[in-house]
Design a protein around this motif. Structure first.
Motif, PDB file in Angstrom:
ATOM      1  N   LEU A   4       0.838  -1.193   0.000  1.00 18.71           N
ATOM      2  CA  LEU A   4       0.000   0.000   0.000  1.00 18.71           C
ATOM      3  C   LEU A   4       0.878   1.250   0.000  1.00 18.71           C
ATOM      4  O   LEU A   4       0.605   2.222  -0.717  1.00 18.71           O
ATOM      5  CB  LEU A   4      -0.932   0.005   1.216  1.00 18.71           C
ATOM      6  CG  LEU A   4      -1.842   1.221   1.322  1.00 18.71           C
ATOM      7  CD1 LEU A   4      -2.861   1.276   0.188  1.00 18.71           C
ATOM      8  CD2 LEU A   4      -2.582   1.253   2.662  1.00 18.71           C
ATOM      9  N   ALA A   5       1.953   1.217   0.798  1.00 18.96           N
ATOM     10  CA  ALA A   5       2.861   2.370   0.857  1.00 18.96           C
ATOM     11  C   ALA A   5       3.445   2.654  -0.526  1.00 18.96           C
ATOM     12  O   ALA A   5       3.570   3.812  -0.938  1.00 18.96           O
ATOM     13  CB  ALA A   5       3.970   2.104   1.867  1.00 18.96           C
ATOM     14  N   TYR A  16      -6.372   8.643   0.795  1.00 16.72           N
ATOM     15  CA  TYR A  16      -6.551   7.598   1.809  1.00 16.72           C
ATOM     16  C   TYR A  16      -6.540   6.205   1.187  1.00 16.72           C
ATOM     17  O   TYR A  16      -7.033   6.000   0.078  1.00 16.72           O
ATOM     18  CB  TYR A  16      -7.891   7.782   2.534  1.00 16.72           C
ATOM     19  CG  TYR A  16      -7.992   9.066   3.314  1.00 16.72           C
ATOM     20  CD1 TYR A  16      -7.272   9.234   4.493  1.00 16.72           C
ATOM     21  CD2 TYR A  16      -8.808  10.108   2.869  1.00 16.72           C
ATOM     22  CE1 TYR A  16      -7.358  10.427   5.211  1.00 16.72           C
ATOM     23  CE2 TYR A  16      -8.903  11.292   3.578  1.00 16.72           C
ATOM     24  CZ  TYR A  16      -8.172  11.446   4.751  1.00 16.72           C
ATOM     25  OH  TYR A  16      -8.259  12.620   5.446  1.00 16.72           O
ATOM     26  N   GLY A  17      -6.005   5.254   1.948  1.00 15.45           N
ATOM     27  CA  GLY A  17      -6.039   3.859   1.538  1.00 15.45           C
ATOM     28  C   GLY A  17      -6.214   2.989   2.761  1.00 15.45           C
ATOM     29  O   GLY A  17      -6.169   3.476   3.895  1.00 15.45           O
ATOM     30  N   MET A  18      -6.439   1.707   2.515  1.00 10.93           N
ATOM     31  CA  MET A  18      -6.591   0.816   3.669  1.00 10.93           C
ATOM     32  C   MET A  18      -5.955  -0.546   3.424  1.00 10.93           C
ATOM     33  O   MET A  18      -5.781  -0.983   2.286  1.00 10.93           O
ATOM     34  CB  MET A  18      -8.069   0.619   4.025  1.00 10.93           C
ATOM     35  CG  MET A  18      -8.868  -0.129   2.973  1.00 10.93           C
ATOM     36  SD  MET A  18     -10.467  -0.696   3.612  1.00 10.93           S
ATOM     37  CE  MET A  18     -11.283   0.840   3.999  1.00 10.93           C
ATOM     38  N   THR A  19      -5.574  -1.134   4.530  1.00 11.76           N
ATOM     39  CA  THR A  19      -5.143  -2.523   4.528  1.00 11.76           C
ATOM     40  C   THR A  19      -6.183  -3.293   5.322  1.00 11.76           C
ATOM     41  O   THR A  19      -6.513  -2.908   6.444  1.00 11.76           O
ATOM     42  CB  THR A  19      -3.785  -2.662   5.250  1.00 11.76           C
ATOM     43  OG1 THR A  19      -2.850  -1.811   4.601  1.00 11.76           O
ATOM     44  CG2 THR A  19      -3.290  -4.077   5.187  1.00 11.76           C
ATOM     45  N   VAL A  31      -6.828  -1.292   8.748  1.00  9.58           N
ATOM     46  CA  VAL A  31      -6.081  -0.090   9.125  1.00  9.58           C
ATOM     47  C   VAL A  31      -6.228   0.909   7.979  1.00  9.58           C
ATOM     48  O   VAL A  31      -6.007   0.551   6.818  1.00  9.58           O
ATOM     49  CB  VAL A  31      -4.582  -0.385   9.354  1.00  9.58           C
ATOM     50  CG1 VAL A  31      -3.882   0.867   9.885  1.00  9.58           C
ATOM     51  CG2 VAL A  31      -4.387  -1.557  10.305  1.00  9.58           C
ATOM     52  N   ILE A  32      -6.629   2.116   8.312  1.00  9.98           N
ATOM     53  CA  ILE A  32      -6.748   3.182   7.301  1.00  9.98           C
ATOM     54  C   ILE A  32      -5.529   4.097   7.411  1.00  9.98           C
ATOM     55  O   ILE A  32      -5.118   4.467   8.520  1.00  9.98           O
ATOM     56  CB  ILE A  32      -8.057   3.978   7.478  1.00  9.98           C
ATOM     57  CG1 ILE A  32      -9.249   3.025   7.261  1.00  9.98           C
ATOM     58  CG2 ILE A  32      -8.127   5.159   6.503  1.00  9.98           C
ATOM     59  CD1 ILE A  32     -10.607   3.668   7.473  1.00  9.98           C
ATOM     60  N   TRP A  33      -4.958   4.411   6.255  1.00  5.88           N
ATOM     61  CA  TRP A  33      -3.726   5.211   6.197  1.00  5.88           C
ATOM     62  C   TRP A  33      -3.928   6.429   5.311  1.00  5.88           C
ATOM     63  O   TRP A  33      -4.695   6.381   4.351  1.00  5.88           O
ATOM     64  CB  TRP A  33      -2.586   4.383   5.592  1.00  5.88           C
ATOM     65  CG  TRP A  33      -2.221   3.148   6.345  1.00  5.88           C
ATOM     66  CD1 TRP A  33      -2.694   1.892   6.111  1.00  5.88           C
ATOM     67  CD2 TRP A  33      -1.296   3.027   7.437  1.00  5.88           C
ATOM     68  NE1 TRP A  33      -2.116   1.005   6.986  1.00  5.88           N
ATOM     69  CE2 TRP A  33      -1.255   1.665   7.805  1.00  5.88           C
ATOM     70  CE3 TRP A  33      -0.491   3.939   8.132  1.00  5.88           C
ATOM     71  CZ2 TRP A  33      -0.448   1.187   8.837  1.00  5.88           C
ATOM     72  CZ3 TRP A  33       0.315   3.467   9.154  1.00  5.88           C
ATOM     73  CH2 TRP A  33       0.327   2.115   9.500  1.00  5.88           C
ATOM     74  N   GLU A  34      -3.176   7.484   5.600  1.00 11.76           N
ATOM     75  CA  GLU A  34      -3.166   8.677   4.748  1.00 11.76           C
ATOM     76  C   GLU A  34      -1.827   8.723   4.008  1.00 11.76           C
ATOM     77  O   GLU A  34      -0.771   8.522   4.613  1.00 11.76           O
ATOM     78  CB  GLU A  34      -3.347   9.947   5.596  1.00 11.76           C
ATOM     79  CG  GLU A  34      -3.417  11.203   4.746  1.00 11.76           C
ATOM     80  CD  GLU A  34      -3.699  12.455   5.583  1.00 11.76           C
ATOM     81  OE1 GLU A  34      -3.871  12.335   6.810  1.00 11.76           O
ATOM     82  OE2 GLU A  34      -3.735  13.542   4.987  1.00 11.76           O
ATOM     83  N   ASN A  35      -1.895   8.997   2.735  1.00  7.48           N
ATOM     84  CA  ASN A  35      -0.718   9.014   1.866  1.00  7.48           C
ATOM     85  C   ASN A  35       0.187  10.200   2.208  1.00  7.48           C
ATOM     86  O   ASN A  35      -0.223  11.355   2.079  1.00  7.48           O
ATOM     87  CB  ASN A  35      -1.196   9.118   0.407  1.00  7.48           C
ATOM     88  CG  ASN A  35      -0.078   8.978  -0.593  1.00  7.48           C
ATOM     89  OD1 ASN A  35       1.089   8.866  -0.233  1.00  7.48           O
ATOM     90  ND2 ASN A  35      -0.458   8.981  -1.868  1.00  7.48           N
TER      91      ASN A  35
END
Lengths: 40, 348
Positions: A4-5, A16-19, A31-35
């Motif tokens: 994802l990174a 935004y993306g998620m795993t 887990v939600i992540w911000e780029n």
């Protein structure tokens, strides 16, 4: 998560993306992540 | 303590190997796999003082044999970390390494830690799923779970039962696409960037493992059609539309905003929210749906706000149930753009 990174690096327009994954005996985790490369 | 934002700085993994005697890691110890991943990750950050690492969390589902001896601590010693750096072990089966990340991230978020290593290992060749387990007879005697809950393939067949419109053909098509996406990503050198090569002993000498062993880029829909359905006569789940049994290890570097500034780290992404959720054990594959709803809710976001989704592919039907629930297309380009576990493997 490292995939994802890398996708984030390739897609600076995505903020935004998620795993997410399923887990034996009936569970899920997300887990939600911000780029950090986000350039809106 | 002061709360702070939490960042994913970097992550690596070993190439994944086929579990069992024929696999590349049959003669390689599980702890050595995760140690290679740790050393490989730290070598990418030579300016980070190792003594600044506050903790090391390593997940393993079977914490026994070469995954025993408190692998969080023992692997840290084996990797040459200063003895002042502590470590611990985690288990949440399939989502062990994810839980290593969320647990260390939580400690960083409340300000107890600044930097942590979080990862996991599973050598499914040395440790078949459920090895040494002694399930309580009450599970079945009191019908606490359906007997099929103990077999992951059966749980996937149950998802097909529940959602008949998610057909075997759709599962097979998703699986073939996963193989093709992974093959393309490999051709473009995307995956290799974050693989730590592993020297592995074999009967004929030492090999340097640099790629995932289980890729099947030659997969076709036609070839998938007649594969055996090992979990049920006339079933829908096959070796083609499921992830293979796999050996492998992952490791990531997680840090708070204080450490990012202090050590000049370059974050790749910032944690927004996380959640875990339970569902009926016999259909464990739909677990990502309520977990995602919880995580979105905590983040104040909607699925439309999410531009990229990395979802495990234990079974194609498990991914299809997720995309169906959220109204996405089976082949939505934001889902696993480089393929997933059906192609690369899934160390539990």
């Amino acid at each position: 998560m490292n995939q994802l990174a890398r996708h984030f690096e390739d897609n600076p327009k995505v903020r935004y993306g998620m795993t997410t994954m399923c887990i034996g005996l009936g569970m899920g985790g997300t887990v939600i992540w911000e780029n950090s490369n986000y350039k809106g | 303590m002061q709360t702070q934002d939490v960042y994913f700085i970097d992550g690596v993994r070993t190439p994944f190997g086929k579990a069992g005697e024929k696999g590349v890691y049959w003669k390689t110890r599980a702890d050595d796999l995760v140690v290679k991943a740790m050393i490989g990750l730290l070598e990418r950050h030579p300016d980070l003082p190792k003594e600044a690492i506050d903790d090391v969390a390593i997940a393993a589902a079977t914490q026994y044999g070469d995954q025993g001896l408190q692998i969080g601590r023992s692997a840290s010693i084996l990797a040459g970390l200063p003895l002042t750096v502590p470590g611990y072990s985690i288990d949440r089966w399939c989502a062990g390494a994810m839980t290593s990340v969320t647990t260390t991230a939580s400690a960083i978020g409340i300000g107890a830690y600044d930097i942590a290593l979080a990862g996991g290992v599973e050598h499914m060749g040395h440790h078949p799923m459920g090895e040494g387990a002694d399930p309580n007879p009450r599970f079945l005697a009191e019908k606490l779970v359906d007997p099929s809950a103990m077999n992951m393939g059966n749980t996937a067949e149950k998802i097909h039962d529940r959602f008949p419109h998610l057909t075997k053909e759709r599962s097979d098509a998703f699986a073939v696409a996963s193989q093709q996406k992974a093959a393309k990503a490999y051709e473009e050198g995307k995956i290799q960037k974050d693989l730590i090569p592993v020297s592995a002993a074999s009967d004929t000498g030492w090999n340097l493992v640099t790629t995932d062993e289980l890729l099947r880029p030659e997969s076709t829909l036609e070839g998938m059609k007649d594969l055996k359905t090992p979990f049920r006569p006339h079933g829908k789940v096959t070796a083609g539309n499921a992830s293979p049994l796999t050996d492998g290890a992952t490791m990531s570097l997680i840090a708070g905003e204080g450490a990012v500034k202090k050590y000049g780290l370059k974050p790749k992404m910032k944690m927004v929210s996380f959640a875990f959720a339970g569902v009926e054990p016999e259909i464990m594959g739909i677990g990502p749906i309520p977990a995602t709803e919880k995580a979105l809710d905590k983040a104040g976001l909607k699925m439309d706000d999410i531009g990229l989704i990395e979802i495990n592919e234990a079974f194609a039907i498990q991914v299809l149930s997720f995309v169906d629930h959220f109204g996405l297309a089976d082949d939505d380009p934001k889902i696993n753009p480089w393929g997933g576990a059906i192609a690369m493997g899934h160390p539990l």
